[in-house]
Motif scaffolding. Structure first.
Motif: not given
Length: 337
Positions: A207-222
Motif C-alpha cells: 500500500t506504499g506505507l513506509a515501515g517504521d521499526p518504532a511501530l513494531e513492538v516485541g513481546v516475550v509472552r502473548f
C-alpha cells in the motif's frame, strides 16, 4: 449382562456388522441407518468394550491431543472441538499440555510409545514435524505453523496471508501509522507470530506505507499484560500510531485496556484488530475486530485425517497432506465503530 452388539442390532433391525460400523465411526453407513442404530444404542445404554475392540482390531479407540497452552482461549476452544469430532467416531481423547518446551514435547512423544494410543493430534511449538515423526510414535496429524509440510499430515491457517488481510483493513480505513504488537523473539514457538508479522510488513509495502521499526513492538509472552505494556510503549512515542494490529486477541485485549485508561477513543483515535476470534473479544467494550480462522474446520480435518491414517476414513491415506483452512475478517467496533 450388559447389552451387546447383538442386542443393538436386533432393536435397530440391522446386522451386527452395521452396528459395528456405526460404533467404530465408519463413514459408509446411510444417515437414516446410522440414526436408527444410534437410537438403539441410546435406548439400551450400550457401551463399547474398548478392551475387546483392541483385541479384535488392534485399536484402543483412544487418541492423544497435545497443545502448548490449555488455558489459552484459542487452544481451549480447539481442544473442545477436537473432542466433539472424536466423539462422533466413538474415540476417547487424552489431552496434554507441553508448555511449548522441547523437553516436554519429547517426553510426551516418548511416553505415548508406552501407552495404547491409536494416534496423535499435535501442535508442536519447539520440535519440527520431522522430529515428531522420527520419534517413532503413533500416526500423527500436526497443527500450527511450526509443524511445516512434508513430514506428516498438517492442518494450518495461512498466517502470513491472514496478517496481511488484517493490515490491509487498517490501511483501507485511511490509517497512516499502523503499529504491530507481538514481534516475537527467536524462539521456535513463535513461528505463527513471525508469519503474521511478515504479512503485516508485506501489506504495508503493497500500500506504499513506509515501515517504521518504532511501530513494531516485541513481546516475550502473548498475553493481556504484555499487550497492555506494549500499548504503553507505543503511546509514549513522540508520534504514536493511529492503528494497531495485534498478532493475537489476548494482546489486543490488553492493548484495549491501556487505550481506555489513557482516554483514547477506539476506533476514533486508534483502530485495533486482533487475531483468533476468541470469545472475550465478542464481549469487550468496544467489541474486538479480529482475524477468525476456521477453528471447527481445523478440528474436523485433524480427526478425519487421523482416521484415514488408521484405516477408518472415507479414502485410503496416501502421502502426507498439507491443508490450509480459510480465515475471514470479523469487523467489529474496534475498527469500524
Amino acid at each position: 449382562m450388559p447389552p451387546g452388539l447383538r442386542d443393538v442390532a436386533a432393536r435397530a433391525g440391522v446386522s451386527i456388522k452395521t452396528v459395528s460400523n456405526v460404533v467404530n465411526g465408519y463413514v459408509h453407513v446411510a444417515p437414516d441407518t446410522r440414526a436408527r442404530v444410534q437410537a438403539a444404542i441410546d435406548a439400551l445404554g450400550y457401551v463399547p468394550n474398548l478392551a475387546a475392540r483392541q483385541l479384535r482390531g488392534g485399536r484402543s479407540g483412544v487418541i492423544a491431543l497435545a497443545v502448548p497452552e490449555l488455558p489459552a482461549p484459542y487452544f481451549a476452544e480447539l481442544a473442545g472441538l477436537i473432542v466433539q469430532a472424536a466423539e462422533r467416531r466413538r474415540w476417547t481423547v487424552l489431552i496434554d499440555q507441553t508448555d511449548g518446551r522441547a523437553d516436554r514435547e519429547r517426553d510426551l512423544l516418548a511416553g505415548l510409545r508406552r501407552h495404547a494410543i491409536d494416534g496423535l493430534i499435535f501442535s508442536p511449538s519447539a520440535l519440527s514435524g520431522e522430529e515428531v515423526v522420527a520419534s517413532g510414535g503413533p500416526p500423527a496429524v500436526l497443527l500450527g505453523a511450526r509443524a511445516g509440510p512434508g513430514a506428516a499430515d498438517h492442518v494450518a491457517v495461512d498466517d502470513r496471508a491472514a496478517g496481511a488481510d488484517a493490515t490491509r483493513h487498517l490501511c483501507e480505513l485511511g490509517r497512516k501509522r499502523i503499529a504491530v504488537i507481538g514481534v516475537p523473539d527467536d524462539s521456535p514457538r513463535a513461528t505463527a507470530a513471525r508469519r503474521r508479522l511478515a504479512g503485516y510488513r508485506g501489506a504495508l509495502a503493497e500500500t506504499g506505507l513506509a515501515g517504521d521499526p518504532a511501530l513494531e513492538v516485541g513481546v516475550v509472552r502473548f498475553g493481556r499484560a504484555e499487550g497492555a505494556a506494549a500499548m504503553v510503549r507505543l503511546l509514549d512515542q513522540p508520534r504514536p500510531p493511529d492503528a494497531v494490529f495485534c498478532v493475537n486477541d489476548l494482546l489486543a485485549l490488553g492493548a484495549l485496556r491501556t487505550l481506555h485508561q489513557r482516554g483514547i477513543g477506539v476506533p476514533r483515535d486508534v483502530a485495533l484488530i486482533g487475531f483468533d476470534d476468541i470469545e472475550d473479544g465478542r464481549f469487550s467494550t468496544p467489541t474486538l475486530s479480529t482475524v477468525a480462522p476456521d477453528t471447527p474446520r481445523i478440528a474436523q480435518l485433524a480427526v478425519d485425517l487421523l482416521a484415514e491414517r488408521l484405516g477408518e476414513g472415507r479414502v485410503a491415506a496416501g502421502p502426507p497432506r498439507e491443508l490450509h483452512v480459510e480465515h475471514r475478517l470479523l469487523l467489529r467496533e474496534s475498527t469500524v465503530g
